[in-house]
Design a protein around this motif. Structure first.
Motif, PDB file in Angstrom:
ATOM      1  N   LEU A 119       0.849  -1.193   0.000  1.00 37.13           N
ATOM      2  CA  LEU A 119       0.000   0.000   0.000  1.00 37.13           C
ATOM      3  C   LEU A 119       0.881   1.238   0.000  1.00 37.13           C
ATOM      4  O   LEU A 119       1.905   1.285   0.695  1.00 37.13           O
ATOM      5  CB  LEU A 119      -0.910   0.015   1.231  1.00 37.13           C
ATOM      6  N   ARG A 120       0.449   2.249  -0.747  1.00 37.20           N
ATOM      7  CA  ARG A 120       1.232   3.478  -0.876  1.00 37.20           C
ATOM      8  C   ARG A 120       0.330   4.688  -0.646  1.00 37.20           C
ATOM      9  O   ARG A 120      -0.535   4.991  -1.465  1.00 37.20           O
ATOM     10  CB  ARG A 120       1.865   3.566  -2.273  1.00 37.20           C
ATOM     11  N   ASP A 121       0.504   5.341   0.475  1.00 38.92           N
ATOM     12  CA  ASP A 121      -0.172   6.604   0.764  1.00 38.92           C
ATOM     13  C   ASP A 121      -1.693   6.492   0.596  1.00 38.92           C
ATOM     14  O   ASP A 121      -2.328   7.308  -0.080  1.00 38.92           O
ATOM     15  CB  ASP A 121       0.377   7.697  -0.153  1.00 38.92           C
ATOM     16  N   VAL A 122      -2.275   5.467   1.243  1.00 43.46           N
ATOM     17  CA  VAL A 122      -3.710   5.206   1.109  1.00 43.46           C
ATOM     18  C   VAL A 122      -4.482   6.022   2.147  1.00 43.46           C
ATOM     19  O   VAL A 122      -4.200   5.951   3.341  1.00 43.46           O
ATOM     20  CB  VAL A 122      -4.017   3.704   1.304  1.00 43.46           C
ATOM     21  N   SER A 123      -5.465   6.784   1.673  1.00 38.21           N
ATOM     22  CA  SER A 123      -6.322   7.574   2.558  1.00 38.21           C
ATOM     23  C   SER A 123      -7.776   7.425   2.115  1.00 38.21           C
ATOM     24  O   SER A 123      -8.083   7.577   0.932  1.00 38.21           O
ATOM     25  CB  SER A 123      -5.929   9.055   2.536  1.00 38.21           C
ATOM     26  N   PHE A 124      -8.644   7.119   3.036  1.00 39.45           N
ATOM     27  CA  PHE A 124     -10.088   7.108   2.801  1.00 39.45           C
ATOM     28  C   PHE A 124     -10.787   7.014   4.146  1.00 39.45           C
ATOM     29  O   PHE A 124     -10.161   6.766   5.181  1.00 39.45           O
ATOM     30  CB  PHE A 124     -10.514   5.955   1.873  1.00 39.45           C
ATOM     31  N   THR A 125     -12.100   7.191   4.135  1.00 35.10           N
ATOM     32  CA  THR A 125     -12.890   7.171   5.363  1.00 35.10           C
ATOM     33  C   THR A 125     -14.125   6.303   5.179  1.00 35.10           C
ATOM     34  O   THR A 125     -14.741   6.305   4.106  1.00 35.10           O
ATOM     35  CB  THR A 125     -13.326   8.597   5.747  1.00 35.10           C
TER      36      THR A 125
END
Length: 644
Positions: free
Chosen positions: A397-403
């Motif tokens: 995973l590389r710089d994964v952002s979510f909500t």
């Protein structure tokens, strides 16, 4: 170097035995007490026999008349000594046996408890067969010397008492004894030094054989269907042959030294008789003294061997302890915090991935625990070794952002290898990110207690695991407050109540090892019900309904989205109908979040997402046609559309 290794094995082995004594002092005292009684009465029996020979047998031969009173007194003395010796033997065996088995049971529980506490990231790096060996053969090896230990300690007391008795009888005969005893100890030291590497290697090979056997049995379906029985048999046979050769080497060495260890006391007895005959002619000793000393050497041979047994097993004990300690001190790099989310919270939880990176570490290349012995009484294994290891594989995973907002459903979609299952594991904290932050209800998951995290988040994995138990036990898992009513409620939500009700025993039906009596879809629904029974506030579904009929899957997700189910959902999805039910879709590719939004939004603006979903849909349609026996209508194949 050999001397240093032998000394280190001795010191560390004695330290391990000392640890056992500290944990079971009462039983050790009982065993040693019985052994001391046995040893002292053994010495006493030698002098009783000498007295009987000198005062009863010899006068009877000389006079031709037996003194009944003296004969009865001698017999009574021998009987009394024998009875007390029996009491000593009973105490010695009872104390030693109970001590050994209690230590083994205690350390099996500790190792098993540690396995359950350690995170999945640790287990993924260590073969299951090796871990089974730790809890079984390594525990047995560690505490094997405990059985002869009280006997050996009592023997030391007996030896000093015997030497004192010998000097009190005749200093010349005592010097003969002093020449034999050091020779016995020297032979035992040489034996231990040569045995150490053989025992360590045999213990390592036991773990490897166990690992191969477990892997072959666990993968029996693959082995059978792929026709690899012969190859797996050869693989197991090769390693088993290595273990056989290692054990033969141990046995060969033991076979060479055992006769020597048996012969030395006999030679001592012969020397005593030869020297004693001269001393008898000189009038320095009586016939009773000579018989007592000779008999004493005869009965000392077996107890002295107890010291040799302990020394001979110390290398194996040290090797087993090293491997156990490696497990017991392991942290798995995932210490839990002390923050508790509200126990009474019933609202859905939110989940935040903030600039998360993750890389897997390669599996362990060594069997659990060092295969060599170090120095000092405490094993030299570094308890921080795992935490300081830096070897990792390329980022998944590389710089994964979510909500995942509270009460909402978010679908993870992406080609094979894009990191979807890794995100699911991170959300349930089976592993920790190598960078970034993951939070539940605003709290970093690293700061949560294990209980709070397990109560809040439930993961249903790709491959369902079902215990060899009843349906009820698989759903409730003996969790406090879960009843048959709650089990049926969870089964209804998972669309599993129908098939469970149709089973002969209902909730009491035994499902077999890994749920072999159930279909793949039934196992998935049963494990989903297990997760729902705990009322999680965040539910993570890692392709958890892949074996379920699409219509049933849609019904499950619709029920989970209903107002009465207070949970947020993160679902790894493939089917278009499943994806369409999500409030938001996160599209992943090569470990990155490429886009996110609603299903319709991504179809319109993300070509990669549209192609992938179309390919999924076509593949599903092809499977439906195959089931119905309909002809192919043409069009590009799934292979042509999906490049994973």
């Amino acid at each position: 170097m050999a001397n240093r290794t032998s000394r280190d094995v001795l010191l560390r082995g004695l330290w391990v035995l000392g640890q056992g004594i500290r944990e079971q002092p009462g039983l050790f005292t009982l065993g040693v007490g019985g052994s001391v009684v046995f040893g002292l009465l053994t010495i006493a029996s030698a002098y009783v026999v000498g007295a009987i020979v000198g005062e009863v047998v010899v006068p009877s031969i000389e006079t031709g008349r037996i003194e009944d009173g003296l004969l009865a007194a001698g017999g009574a003395a021998l009987l009394a000594v024998s009875v007390v010796k029996v009491v000593g033997i009973f105490g010695r065996r009872l104390g030693a046996g109970f001590m050994q088995y209690r230590l083994q049971a205690s350390y099996r529980r500790r190792v098993t408890r540690r396995y359950l506490d350690l995170p999945m990231s640790w287990h993924q790096r260590h073969p299951t067969g090796t871990l089974l060996s730790n809890a079984n053969s390594d525990v047995e090896a560690t505490w094997f010397p405990v059985a002869p230990l009280p006997f050996a300690v009592g023997t030391v007391v007996m030896l000093f008492t015997a030497i004192a008795a010998l000097f009190a009888t005749d200093w010349v005969l005592a010097m003969v004894g002093l020449a034999v005893f050091p020779a016995l100890f020297a032979l035992n030291v040489v034996y231990s030094r040569r045995m150490a590497p053989r025992q360590v290697r045999a213990q390592r090979l036991r773990a490897e054989v166990s690992g191969i056997a477990h892997e072959s049995f666990d993968g029996a379906l693959v082995v059978k269907t792929m026709g690899r029985e012969a190859e797996e048999t050869v693989r197991f046979a090769d390693r088993a042959a290595e273990l056989r050769d290692a054990l033969i080497s141990v046995g060969r060495l033991r076979g060479m030294f055992d006769p020597l260890l048996e012969t030395l006391p006999s030679l001592g007895t012969l020397a005593v008789l030869l020297v004693g005959a001269v001393r008898l002619q000189q009038g320095a000793v009586s016939i009773a003294d000579l018989v007592s000393v000779a008999f004493l050497f005869t009965v000392l041979a077996f107890p002295i061997r107890a010291i040799g047994w302990v020394l001979a097993e110390l290398p194996r004990s040290v090797a087993g302890w090293d491997r156990l300690r490696h497990v017991l001190i392991a942290t798995g790099e995932m210490p839990y915090g002390d923050t508790e989310l509200p126990v009474t919270a019933t609202s859905p939880a939110d989940l935040v991935f903030d600039r998360v990176w993750f890389s897997y570490r390669p599996p362990a290349t060594e069997a659990v625990g060092p295969a060599t012995v170090g120095s000092g009484p405490d094993p030299a294994a570094d308890p921080t070794a795992e935490a300081t290891a830096t070897t990792v594989l390329p980022p998944v995973l590389r710089d994964v952002s979510f909500t995942v907002p509270a009460g909402r459903t978010v679908a993870l979609v992406g080609p094979t290898g894009s990191g979807k299952s890794t995100i699911a594991a991170l959300a349930a904290r089976l592993v920790d990110p190598t960078g970034g932050r993951i939070a539940v209800d605003g709290v970093n998951v690293r700061e949560l207690t294990a209980e709070s995290l397990a109560r809040t988040v439930a993961l249903v994995a790709q491959v369902p695991f079902v215990f060899d138990d009843t349906v009820r036990a698989n759903v409730n898992l003996d969790r406090t407050g879960l009843t048959d009513e709650s089990a049926w409620s969870a089964l209804r939500l998972a669309e599993a109540d129908g098939f469970v009700a149709a089973l002969d025993g209902g909730l009491d039906t035994m499902v077999g090892e890994r749920g072999t009596t159930l279909s793949g879809g039934q196992r998935q629904r049963l494990t989903l019900a297990r997760a729902l029974a705990g009322h999680p506030r965040l539910l993570v579904l890692d392709d958890a309904t892949s074996a379920v009929d699409p219509r049933v899957e849609a019904a499950i997700l619709a029920a989970l989205r209903a107002a009465e189910v207070a949970t947020s959902i993160l679902v790894v999805a493939y089917r278009r109908a499943t994806i369409a039910l999500a409030d938001e879709v996160v599209y992943l590719d090569q470990g990155r979040v490429v886009d996110h939004g609603t299903h319709q939004q991504l179809l319109g603006r993300c070509p990669g997402y549209a192609d992938l979903v179309t390919a999924y849909e076509q593949a599903e349609a092809e499977r439906e046609r195959d089931r119905a026996g309909l002809p192919d209508v043409g069009g590009p194949s799934l292979t042509a559309q999906v490049t994973a």
